[in-house]
Design an enzyme around this catalytic site. Structure first.
Site, PDB file in Angstrom:
ATOM      1  CG  ASP A 112       3.488  10.876  -2.560  1.00 27.57           C
ATOM      2  OD1 ASP A 112       3.377  10.792  -1.335  1.00 27.57           O
ATOM      3  OD2 ASP A 112       4.537  11.261  -3.102  1.00 27.57           O
ATOM      4  CE  LYS A 143       4.237   7.258   6.088  1.00 25.97           C
ATOM      5  NZ  LYS A 143       3.928   8.099   4.901  1.00 25.97           N
ATOM      6  CE  LYS A 163      -3.893   2.227   0.727  1.00 28.97           C
ATOM      7  NZ  LYS A 163      -3.450   3.084  -0.393  1.00 28.97           N
ATOM      8  CE  LYS A 170       1.982   2.168   2.312  1.00 29.18           C
ATOM      9  NZ  LYS A 170       0.536   2.033   2.282  1.00 29.18           N
ATOM     10  CB  SER A 181      -5.483   5.089   2.416  1.00 34.04           C
ATOM     11  OG  SER A 181      -5.266   6.118   1.497  1.00 34.04           O
ATOM     12  CG  ASN A 218      -3.595  16.454   0.332  1.00 35.41           C
ATOM     13  OD1 ASN A 218      -3.312  16.262   1.515  1.00 35.41           O
ATOM     14  ND2 ASN A 218      -4.714  16.010  -0.194  1.00 35.41           N
TER      15      ASN A 218
HETATM   16  P1  NAD Z   1       1.387  18.116  -3.369  1.00 31.83           P
HETATM   17  O1  NAD Z   1       1.853  17.830  -4.735  1.00 31.83           O
HETATM   18  O2  NAD Z   1      -0.063  18.276  -3.122  1.00 31.83           O
HETATM   19  O3  NAD Z   1       2.139  19.416  -2.795  1.00 31.83           O
HETATM   20  C1  NAD Z   1       3.525  19.562  -2.756  1.00 31.83           C
HETATM   21  C2  NAD Z   1       3.843  21.009  -2.359  1.00 31.83           C
HETATM   22  O4  NAD Z   1       5.261  21.162  -2.227  1.00 31.83           O
HETATM   23  C3  NAD Z   1       3.398  22.050  -3.365  1.00 31.83           C
HETATM   24  O5  NAD Z   1       2.948  23.207  -2.679  1.00 31.83           O
HETATM   25  C4  NAD Z   1       4.694  22.396  -4.114  1.00 31.83           C
HETATM   26  O6  NAD Z   1       4.680  23.708  -4.667  1.00 31.83           O
HETATM   27  C5  NAD Z   1       5.685  22.271  -2.977  1.00 31.83           C
HETATM   28  N1  NAD Z   1       7.043  22.012  -3.440  1.00 31.83           N
HETATM   29  C6  NAD Z   1       7.462  21.181  -4.413  1.00 31.83           C
HETATM   30  N2  NAD Z   1       8.797  21.253  -4.539  1.00 31.83           N
HETATM   31  C7  NAD Z   1       9.215  22.122  -3.619  1.00 31.83           C
HETATM   32  C8  NAD Z   1      10.478  22.629  -3.257  1.00 31.83           C
HETATM   33  N3  NAD Z   1      11.604  22.237  -3.893  1.00 31.83           N
HETATM   34  N4  NAD Z   1      10.553  23.535  -2.247  1.00 31.83           N
HETATM   35  C9  NAD Z   1       9.431  23.925  -1.613  1.00 31.83           C
HETATM   36  N5  NAD Z   1       8.206  23.498  -1.917  1.00 31.83           N
HETATM   37  C10 NAD Z   1       8.111  22.614  -2.905  1.00 31.83           C
HETATM   38  O7  NAD Z   1       1.991  16.933  -2.460  1.00 31.83           O
HETATM   39  P2  NAD Z   1       1.463  16.452  -1.051  1.00 31.83           P
HETATM   40  O8  NAD Z   1       0.537  15.319  -1.290  1.00 31.83           O
HETATM   41  O9  NAD Z   1       1.044  17.624  -0.248  1.00 31.83           O
HETATM   42  O10 NAD Z   1       2.786  15.788  -0.451  1.00 31.83           O
HETATM   43  C11 NAD Z   1       3.748  16.566   0.264  1.00 31.83           C
HETATM   44  C12 NAD Z   1       4.635  15.627   1.075  1.00 31.83           C
HETATM   45  O11 NAD Z   1       3.820  14.871   1.993  1.00 31.83           O
HETATM   46  C13 NAD Z   1       5.398  14.576   0.271  1.00 31.83           C
HETATM   47  O12 NAD Z   1       6.631  14.298   0.915  1.00 31.83           O
HETATM   48  C14 NAD Z   1       4.493  13.343   0.352  1.00 31.83           C
HETATM   49  O13 NAD Z   1       5.193  12.143   0.133  1.00 31.83           O
HETATM   50  C15 NAD Z   1       4.031  13.484   1.786  1.00 31.83           C
HETATM   51  N6  NAD Z   1       2.783  12.760   2.092  1.00 31.83           N
HETATM   52  C16 NAD Z   1       1.637  13.008   1.413  1.00 31.83           C
HETATM   53  C17 NAD Z   1       0.468  12.337   1.778  1.00 31.83           C
HETATM   54  C18 NAD Z   1      -0.848  12.619   1.126  1.00 31.83           C
HETATM   55  O14 NAD Z   1      -1.867  12.104   1.620  1.00 31.83           O
HETATM   56  N7  NAD Z   1      -0.916  13.390   0.067  1.00 31.83           N
HETATM   57  C19 NAD Z   1       0.499  11.402   2.814  1.00 31.83           C
HETATM   58  C20 NAD Z   1       1.685  11.167   3.489  1.00 31.83           C
HETATM   59  C21 NAD Z   1       2.833  11.872   3.126  1.00 31.83           C
END
Ligand code: NAD
Length: 430
Positions: free
Chosen positions: A144, A90, A66, A102, A368, A226
């Site tokens: 993601d 996690k 997952k 995973k 999820s 997000n």
């Molecule tokens: P997203 O694509 O929705 O947002 C990413 C954000 O980071 C955007 O605002 C983008 O402009 C910014 N960004 C990208 N590159 C950057 C940089 N070099 N410097 C500064 N900002 C930058 O992605 P997300 O889903 O919000 O995921 C963000 C992090 O959280 C990732 O590490 C992801 O693996 C982790 N994560 C996400 C989820 C989820 O449910 N979406 C769950 C667990 C972990």
């Protein structure tokens, strides 16, 4: 040190406190299966381009693989392996009955360079290639970086079409559980969109209670997608002062420490498309006149004198290069892998608490799991039920980690890894 080796160092460190056979640690240090393939994308212009896709199915000791699906020009096998490894840890920390195993995947692509039609064709072609390797009881992707509910909906649609001709034993109503993070109208769970941010907030509230920190506390958040934008809104509504936020184009900082009205920031970002265009909003506009330095870089944001720093963008942003300059009291990891192993050591020595990704951002995979369960059982949970169940799970994980942190006198990351090792070993009958 490459990112995967750096990820494994944390496992080795925890294994010093919780002794297990070498073969088991070796098993957890190696992905079960890595899938890498090339496929063709037809651009709107008619031009054909080759793209590379990845999926790592790390370990299914606790249940089906997952993990999220990332679209990013810098996705590569080492990164995907690390993300998949963190998912294994996690899921064990979250104690999700089907979790533990995973997978993680990605496509090497800058989605901003594609039209919506191209993005859809890319997603469908990727799904076609991957269809034999995913499924509700085999491997369940989720959103993601740069992927969302719309993309998950395309994946379900293509997956169902692909396996239609195969004599699959999966019941029709269960097929939607092939991915999570779908739109609610297409079988997604209420609350999934905000779940990662909300789960982080539940942990942060518990932590500051234990530490007896008094609100208002100042917060800087890197990343406004997000995860970053949702946790920003929730913290703003719950008495924290969000004084700095950023996206890929740069950061905005309210030096007065009054904190931004995040509702206004979100609205502005939606209208302008990037945060740095949003410094002069509402009352913050006066502040902008007072301080010309409201626009700062992403690097500067990390070094601000705030109570809580929340990396919520990408991995490897706090490194041995800047860790000495971090001034926050707490680094609260909402991104996956934002702190390198070397930086961890430096922050530890400075007495800065690091709350690890495998706990802080587990709200997403927990909801999820709720979504998967609803699909399989043909249920629809209310938002209140989803959020209450999420809060319970986040609090339980935090309490367990806090206990190990105190008893074994280890930092929070090592405590989380010890907890994961205990659960994985138990499942393996060790
Ligand atoms: P997203 O694509 O929705 O947002 C990413 C954000 O980071 C955007 O605002 C983008 O402009 C910014 N960004 C990208 N590159 C950057 C940089 N070099 N410097 C500064 N900002 C930058 O992605 P997300 O889903 O919000 O995921 C963000 C992090 O959280 C990732 O590490 C992801 O693996 C982790 N994560 C996400 C989820 C989820 O449910 N979406 C769950 C667990 C972990």
């Amino acid at each position: 040190m490459n990112i995967f080796d750096s990820a494994l160092l944390r496992l080795k460190k925890a294994a010093k406190y919780y002794h297990l056979p070498d073969w088991f640690i070796k098993q957890l240090s190696t992905p079960e299966r890595t899938i890498e393939f090339n496929f063709l994308l037809k651009r709107d212009s008619g031009k054909i381009e080759m793209r590379r896709g990845y999926r790592v199915q790390y370990n299914n000791l606790l249940g089906p693989y997952k993990g999220g699906l990332r679209y990013h020009p810098k996705v590569d096998m080492d990164e995907v392996k690390s993300l998949a490894f963190w998912m294994m840890i996690k899921n064990a920390v979250a104690d999700i009955p089907f979790g533990g195993g995973k997978g993680k995947g990605g496509i090497e692509v800058d989605p901003r360079s594609l039209s919506e039609k191209e993005l859809e064709r890319l997603t469908r072609q990727f799904t076609k290639e991957l269809a034999p390797n995913i499924g509700p009881f085999m491997d369940v992707p989720a959103p993601d970086v740069n992927t969302n509910a719309k993309i998950m909906d395309w994946i379900v649609d293509e997956y169902v079409r692909e396996i239609k001709d195969q004599k699959s034993k999966i019941k029709k109503n269960e097929l939607k559980a092939v991915v999570t993070g779908k739109s609610v109208k297409n079988g997604g769970s209420k609350g999934r969109e905000e779940a990662t941010g909300l789960g982080g907030f539940f942990v942060l509230e518990e932590l500051i209670k234990k530490l007896k920190f008094k609100k208002p506390l100042t917060v800087a958040i890197q990343g406004f997608g997000n995860v970053g934008s949702n946790i920003a809104s929730i913290l703003y509504k719950n008495g924290f002062k969000v004084v700095a936020v950023s996206d890929v184009h740069g950061a905005i900082y309210d030096k007065s420490d009054k904190g931004f009205n995040i509702d206004l920031v979100r609205k502005c970002k939606e209208e302008k498309g990037f945060l740095s265009g949003c410094y002069c909003i509402g009352s913050v506009c006066d502040l902008a006149k007072k301080y010309n330095d409201g626009l700062i870089s992403n690097e500067e944001l990390l070094e601000l004198p705030v109570d809580i720093l929340i990396p919520a963008a990408l991995e490897n942003v706090v490194t041995d290069k800047n860790a000495k300059k971090i001034r926050a009291k707490i680094v609260f990891e909402m991104a996956n892998g934002p702190t390198t192993a070397e930086a961890d050591e430096i922050l530890n020595k400075k007495g800065i608490m690091v709350l690890p990704d495998v706990l802080c951002n587990s709200g997403g995979v927990i909801v999820s799991y709720f979504e998967w369960l609803q699909n399989i059982k043909g249920q629809k949970w209310s938002l209140a039920k989803v959020n209450k169940s999420l809060q319970k799970k986040m609090k339980e994980s935090f309490e367990e980690i806090w206990k190990i942190h105190k008893e074994k006198k280890v930092n929070f990351r090592t405590a989380a890894y010890i907890l994961a090792l205990q659960r994985l070993a138990h499942k393996a009958g060790l």
